[in-house]
Write a protein that holds these residues in place. Structure first.
Motif, short mmCIF file in Angstrom:
data_model
loop_
_atom_site.label_atom_id
_atom_site.label_comp_id
_atom_site.label_asym_id
_atom_site.label_seq_id
_atom_site.Cartn_x
_atom_site.Cartn_y
_atom_site.Cartn_z
N ALA A 97 2.61 1.68 26.87
CA ALA A 97 0.66 2.29 27.62
C ALA A 97 -0.88 1.58 26.48
CB ALA A 97 0.34 3.51 28.45
N ILE A 129 6.83 3.63 31.35
CA ILE A 129 4.90 3.48 30.66
C ILE A 129 4.75 3.98 29.93
CG2 ILE A 129 2.50 3.10 31.27
CD1 ILE A 129 3.26 3.28 33.94
N GLN A 147 -0.21 4.19 34.88
CA GLN A 147 0.53 4.39 36.09
C GLN A 147 0.74 3.13 37.39
OE1 GLN A 147 3.74 7.12 36.45
NE2 GLN A 147 4.28 6.76 38.67
N CYS A 170 6.52 7.78 32.97
CA CYS A 170 5.71 7.76 31.95
C CYS A 170 6.60 8.48 30.67
CB CYS A 170 4.15 8.33 32.68
SG CYS A 170 2.63 7.89 33.71
#
Length: 337
Positions: A97, A129, A147, A170
């Motif tokens: 990320a 992510i 996201q 995430c």
């Protein structure tokens, strides 16, 4: 857990989780933190993965699969990789990320998804992510924004071509998010998941519990929970309780031969109670090899512990029947939702 090279990937009857993504996305760190119990700081200076590696998880009838870690430079080809994907239940693609603008990572993910789906249409896809622990991710709103951006760009071209299950998470190795994500990933490999959830539902209904989780005590992955939507805070409490039990067992649980057995593989009566300051308590019971049942209930509903223990015994008996079914050859790698 045993580790090996690519030759292990074709083990007969073993379900596979394929872990792939760009170089330095954090794939090997995830593998070692979740399944090898290393601390996140121990993975800071890992050497880049040079070739495909496999790690076998084989603790009981429910936790039996291989995790395959592919280097970011690997190019999947028709000549070598179809056998791998034919035995794969879930493809986990890791995106860093913190490496914007994600263009190369998304392009690589599309290639892997299209290639693997052509070989095995039953594969499910989970997009991690990852590394949302940087300063820029202090806001939950920003995490959701990132996201949604990655999801929109990834699904832009493939949603009309590929009929498959996609999930986005995430994650960070510095908190519980990576364990919660892998809990949901591993659950896809359990054909009896719906039956497990029903059993836990009957248990909490008849025992006046608030929540119940069935954990792999080694990795802190929850294999199943009652059908209520999972509350991250309650999961974190139960996960931390397992850490407490393991730490105390390492100090005081020494066996006569001098070894420590903290997974409860031989003591089905091991239990622990932790009282919280909000009127709830956590109750842990080991129900099988490396499997722990962790329950949340009100203190006033713990007044008849003998009945609670009897209901847990009934659940354990049902679990053994599920194990006997799990040991039979499975007709499908991935359970239907």
């Amino acid at each position: 857990m045993a580790a090996g090279g690519a030759e292990d990937f074709s083990a007969e009857g073993t379900k596979n989780v394929l872990l792939c993504g760009p170089h330095r996305a954090g794939k090997t760190s995830i593998l070692q933190v979740v399944f090898e119990k290393k601390s996140p700081h121990e993975t800071l200076f890992l050497e880049p993965t040079a070739k495909p590696e496999s790690a076998l998880v084989n603790r009981n009838a429910l936790m039996r699969f291989q995790v395959m870690d592919y280097p970011g430079s690997h190019v999947f080809e028709d000549s070598a990789d179809p056998m791998v994907f034919s035995r794969t239940g879930v493809v986990v693609f890791v995106i860093d990320a913190q490496e914007e603008p994600y263009t190369e990572a998304i392009a690589q993910a599309k290639k892997v998804i299209e290639f693997s789906h052509r070989i095995n249409p039953k594969i499910s896809y989970d997009i991690l992510i990852h590394k949302i622990d940087g300063d820029q991710f202090m806001s939950d709103e920003y995490k959701v924004e990132v996201q949604q951006e990655i999801k929109a760009k990834l699904m832009e071209d493939i949603q009309d071509k590929i009929d498959a299950q996609f999930n986005f998470h995430c994650t960070s190795i510095y908190d519980h998010t990576i364990f919660e994500a892998f809990s949901k990933i591993v659950q896809k490999l359990i054909p009896q998941l719906h039956v497990l959830e029903q059993c836990l539902d009957y248990l909490i209904t008849n025992s006046r519990m608030e929540r119940a989780y069935l954990f792999d005590a080694v990795s802190k992955i929850y294999i199943a929970s009652d059908p209520q939507p999972v509350d991250l805070q309650s999961y974190e409490l139960c996960s931390d309780m397992i850490d407490v039990v393991i730490d105390v067992s390492c100090i005081y649980g020494m066996s006569q031969d001098g070894t420590t057995n903290y997974t409860g593989s031989s003591d089905s009566k091991s239990s622990c109670v932790i009282h919280l300051n909000n009127g709830n308590l956590l109750y842990l019971r080991e129900v099988d090899c490396c499997l722990a049942l962790v329950c949340i209930l009100r203190e006033e509903n713990f007044d008849r512990q003998h009945l609670l223990d009897y209901n847990i015994k009934v659940f354990k008996d049902a679990l053994q029947q599920i194990f006997s079914v799990s040991d039979r050859p499975a007709s499908s790698f991935v359970s239907t939702p």
